[in-house]
Design a protein around this motif. Structure first.
Motif, PDB file in Angstrom:
ATOM      1  N   MET A   1       0.881  -1.241  -0.086  1.00  0.00           N
ATOM      2  CA  MET A   1       0.050  -0.147  -0.008  1.00  0.00           C
ATOM      3  C   MET A   1       0.801   1.243  -0.016  1.00  0.00           C
ATOM      4  SD  MET A   1      -3.424  -0.527   2.466  1.00  0.00           S
ATOM      5  CE  MET A   1      -3.754   1.238   1.884  1.00  0.00           C
ATOM      6  N   ARG A   2       0.240   2.113  -0.855  1.00  0.00           N
ATOM      7  CA  ARG A   2       1.101   3.577  -0.678  1.00  0.00           C
ATOM      8  C   ARG A   2      -0.016   4.431   0.071  1.00  0.00           C
ATOM      9  NH1 ARG A   2       3.452   5.449  -6.148  1.00  0.00           N
ATOM     10  NH2 ARG A   2       4.395   3.320  -6.924  1.00  0.00           N
ATOM     11  N   PHE A   3       0.920   5.297   1.032  1.00  0.00           N
ATOM     12  CA  PHE A   3       0.112   6.172   2.005  1.00  0.00           C
ATOM     13  C   PHE A   3       0.720   7.715   1.418  1.00  0.00           C
ATOM     14  CE2 PHE A   3       0.936   2.088   4.223  1.00  0.00           C
ATOM     15  CZ  PHE A   3      -0.454   2.009   4.708  1.00  0.00           C
ATOM     16  N   GLY A   4      -0.361   8.608   1.350  1.00  0.00           N
ATOM     17  CA  GLY A   4      -0.038   9.621   1.338  1.00  0.00           C
ATOM     18  C   GLY A   4      -0.742  10.754   2.317  1.00  0.00           C
ATOM     19  N   VAL A   5      -0.096  11.953   2.348  1.00  0.00           N
ATOM     20  CA  VAL A   5      -0.146  12.957   3.571  1.00  0.00           C
ATOM     21  C   VAL A   5      -0.545  14.161   2.669  1.00  0.00           C
ATOM     22  CG1 VAL A   5       2.101  13.827   3.567  1.00  0.00           C
ATOM     23  CG2 VAL A   5       0.461  13.885   5.640  1.00  0.00           C
ATOM     24  N   THR A   6      -1.557  14.947   3.368  1.00  0.00           N
ATOM     25  CA  THR A   6      -1.949  16.358   3.052  1.00  0.00           C
ATOM     26  C   THR A   6      -2.021  17.124   4.414  1.00  0.00           C
ATOM     27  OG1 THR A   6      -3.145  17.886   1.965  1.00  0.00           O
ATOM     28  CG2 THR A   6      -4.358  15.879   3.276  1.00  0.00           C
ATOM     29  N   GLY A   7      -1.539  18.428   4.879  1.00  0.00           N
ATOM     30  CA  GLY A   7      -1.797  18.889   6.153  1.00  0.00           C
ATOM     31  C   GLY A   7      -1.318  20.347   6.206  1.00  0.00           C
ATOM     32  N   VAL A  26       0.196   2.425  13.220  1.00  0.00           N
ATOM     33  CA  VAL A  26      -0.678   1.717  12.239  1.00  0.00           C
ATOM     34  C   VAL A  26      -0.040   1.518  10.907  1.00  0.00           C
ATOM     35  CG1 VAL A  26      -2.660   3.052  12.912  1.00  0.00           C
ATOM     36  CG2 VAL A  26      -1.466   3.962  11.062  1.00  0.00           C
ATOM     37  N   LEU A  27       1.494   2.288  10.694  1.00  0.00           N
ATOM     38  CA  LEU A  27       2.067   2.120   9.302  1.00  0.00           C
ATOM     39  C   LEU A  27       3.031   1.054   9.492  1.00  0.00           C
ATOM     40  CD1 LEU A  27       2.758   5.893   8.131  1.00  0.00           C
ATOM     41  CD2 LEU A  27       1.183   4.056   7.340  1.00  0.00           C
ATOM     42  N   PRO A  28       3.202   0.290   8.543  1.00  0.00           N
ATOM     43  CA  PRO A  28       4.376  -0.792   8.392  1.00  0.00           C
ATOM     44  C   PRO A  28       5.734  -0.125   8.445  1.00  0.00           C
ATOM     45  CG  PRO A  28       3.526  -0.529   5.979  1.00  0.00           C
ATOM     46  CD  PRO A  28       2.601   0.568   7.068  1.00  0.00           C
ATOM     47  N   THR A  29       6.672  -0.989   8.396  1.00  0.00           N
ATOM     48  CA  THR A  29       8.060  -0.437   8.552  1.00  0.00           C
ATOM     49  C   THR A  29       8.598  -1.081   7.376  1.00  0.00           C
ATOM     50  OG1 THR A  29       8.492  -2.007  10.191  1.00  0.00           O
ATOM     51  CG2 THR A  29       8.167   0.273  11.016  1.00  0.00           C
ATOM     52  N   GLY A  30       9.973  -0.444   7.132  1.00  0.00           N
ATOM     53  CA  GLY A  30      10.899  -1.176   6.314  1.00  0.00           C
ATOM     54  C   GLY A  30      10.413  -1.177   4.752  1.00  0.00           C
ATOM     55  N   ALA A  31      10.581  -2.129   3.990  1.00  0.00           N
ATOM     56  CA  ALA A  31      10.214  -2.018   2.498  1.00  0.00           C
ATOM     57  C   ALA A  31       8.646  -1.953   2.101  1.00  0.00           C
ATOM     58  CB  ALA A  31      10.805  -3.274   1.899  1.00  0.00           C
ATOM     59  N   ASN A  32       7.917  -2.215   3.332  1.00  0.00           N
ATOM     60  CA  ASN A  32       6.596  -2.256   3.144  1.00  0.00           C
ATOM     61  C   ASN A  32       5.873  -0.928   3.259  1.00  0.00           C
ATOM     62  OD1 ASN A  32       6.292  -5.237   2.872  1.00  0.00           O
ATOM     63  ND2 ASN A  32       6.469  -5.532   4.974  1.00  0.00           N
ATOM     64  N   LEU A  33       6.824   0.095   3.608  1.00  0.00           N
ATOM     65  CA  LEU A  33       6.204   1.383   3.880  1.00  0.00           C
ATOM     66  C   LEU A  33       6.570   2.269   2.693  1.00  0.00           C
ATOM     67  CD1 LEU A  33       4.731   3.662   5.076  1.00  0.00           C
ATOM     68  CD2 LEU A  33       6.785   3.841   6.736  1.00  0.00           C
ATOM     69  N   HIS A  50       8.969  10.617   9.087  1.00  0.00           N
ATOM     70  CA  HIS A  50       8.507   9.627   9.440  1.00  0.00           C
ATOM     71  C   HIS A  50       8.751   8.459   8.448  1.00  0.00           C
ATOM     72  CE1 HIS A  50       6.538   6.300  11.987  1.00  0.00           C
ATOM     73  NE2 HIS A  50       5.924   6.070  10.763  1.00  0.00           N
ATOM     74  N   VAL A  51       8.475   8.356   7.344  1.00  0.00           N
ATOM     75  CA  VAL A  51       8.750   7.327   6.452  1.00  0.00           C
ATOM     76  C   VAL A  51      10.094   6.894   6.425  1.00  0.00           C
ATOM     77  CG1 VAL A  51       8.521   6.982   3.854  1.00  0.00           C
ATOM     78  CG2 VAL A  51       6.560   7.752   5.276  1.00  0.00           C
ATOM     79  N   LEU A  52      10.999   7.842   6.253  1.00  0.00           N
ATOM     80  CA  LEU A  52      12.215   7.592   6.090  1.00  0.00           C
ATOM     81  C   LEU A  52      13.053   7.056   7.294  1.00  0.00           C
ATOM     82  CD1 LEU A  52      13.656  10.576   3.999  1.00  0.00           C
ATOM     83  CD2 LEU A  52      13.446   8.300   3.063  1.00  0.00           C
ATOM     84  N   ALA A  53      12.552   7.345   8.615  1.00  0.00           N
ATOM     85  CA  ALA A  53      13.220   6.817   9.593  1.00  0.00           C
ATOM     86  C   ALA A  53      12.443   5.426   9.875  1.00  0.00           C
ATOM     87  CB  ALA A  53      12.588   7.807  10.832  1.00  0.00           C
TER      88      ALA A  53
END
Length: 159
Positions: A1-7, A26-33, A50-53
Motif C-alpha cells: 500500500m501507498r500512503f499519502g499525506v496532506t496537512g 498503524v504504518l508498516p516499517t521497512g520496505a512495506n512502507l 517518519h517514512v524515512l526513519a
C-alpha cells in the motif's frame, strides 16, 4: 500500500506528536512502507521524516521546480529539509508549473491522492485558506473514494 499525506504547514503544539504516534502504531516499517508527500513545511515534511526513519520509501510530488518551491519554505530549516528529502526520495515528480502557485499546490495535492491508497490529513477540519489547501485535497480524496484518516486533537486551534 501507498500512503499519502496532506496537512497544514504550521502545526500547533501537540499535533505533530499526535500524528507521529498514530503513524508509529498503524504504518508498516521497512520496505512495506511507501509514502507520498509534497514536502511542504509542517505535516508533509513530518510525514516524510517518519517514512524515512521507519526505513520506508519516499515519493515526492513537487508543485513546481524545487529551486523555486524551496523559496516558499521556512528559511529556518524547511528549505534544508526539502533538499535532504529530495536526495532521499526514490521518485521525484514535478508538476508542470514554472513557479509556485495555487494551481500547482492543488495539482500536487491531487497527484498525492492519485498515487496513494490511503491519505492521512493533519487537518483541523476547517475550509482551505486558498485553492489547494488541505480541505481541498481531503475533498478530492473523498470524492475518489480514498480512505482518509484525519489526525487532529479536539480543542486545538491553528494559528
Amino acid at each position: 500500500m501507498r500512503f499519502g499525506v496532506t496537512g497544514h504547514r504550521s502545526l500547533p503544539p501537540g499535533i505533530a506528536g499526535c500524528a507521529v504516534d498514530h503513524w508509529r502504531r498503524v504504518l508498516p516499517t521497512g520496505a512495506n512502507l511507501l509514502g507520498v508527500s509534497s514536502l511542504a513545511d509542517g505535516a508533509d515534511q513530518l510525514f516524510a521524516a517518519h517514512v524515512l526513519a521507519a526505513g520506508g520509501t519516499l515519493e515526492a510530488i513537487l508543485p513546481s521546480p524545487w529551486a523555486d518551491y524551496a523559496g516558499t519554505l521556512a528559511p529556518d530549516g524547511g528549505r534544508t529539509r526539502l533538499e535532504g528529502f529530495l536526495r532521499a526520495a526514490a521518485t521525484v515528480i514535478t508538476m508542470p508549473f514554472t513557479e509556485p502557485c495555487e494551481a500547482g499546490y492543488l495539482a500536487a495535492g491531487q497527484a498525492v491522492v492519485d498515487r496513494c491508497d490511503h491519505l492521512f490529513a493533519v487537518w483541523d477540519g476547517l475550509p482551505a485558506r486558498g485553492p489547494g489547501g488541505t480541505a481541498d485535497i481531503v475533498a478530492y480524496a473523498r470524492a475518489r473514494g480514498r480512505p482518509v484518516t484525519v489526525l487532529w486533537l479536539d480543542g486545538v486551534r491553528r494559528a
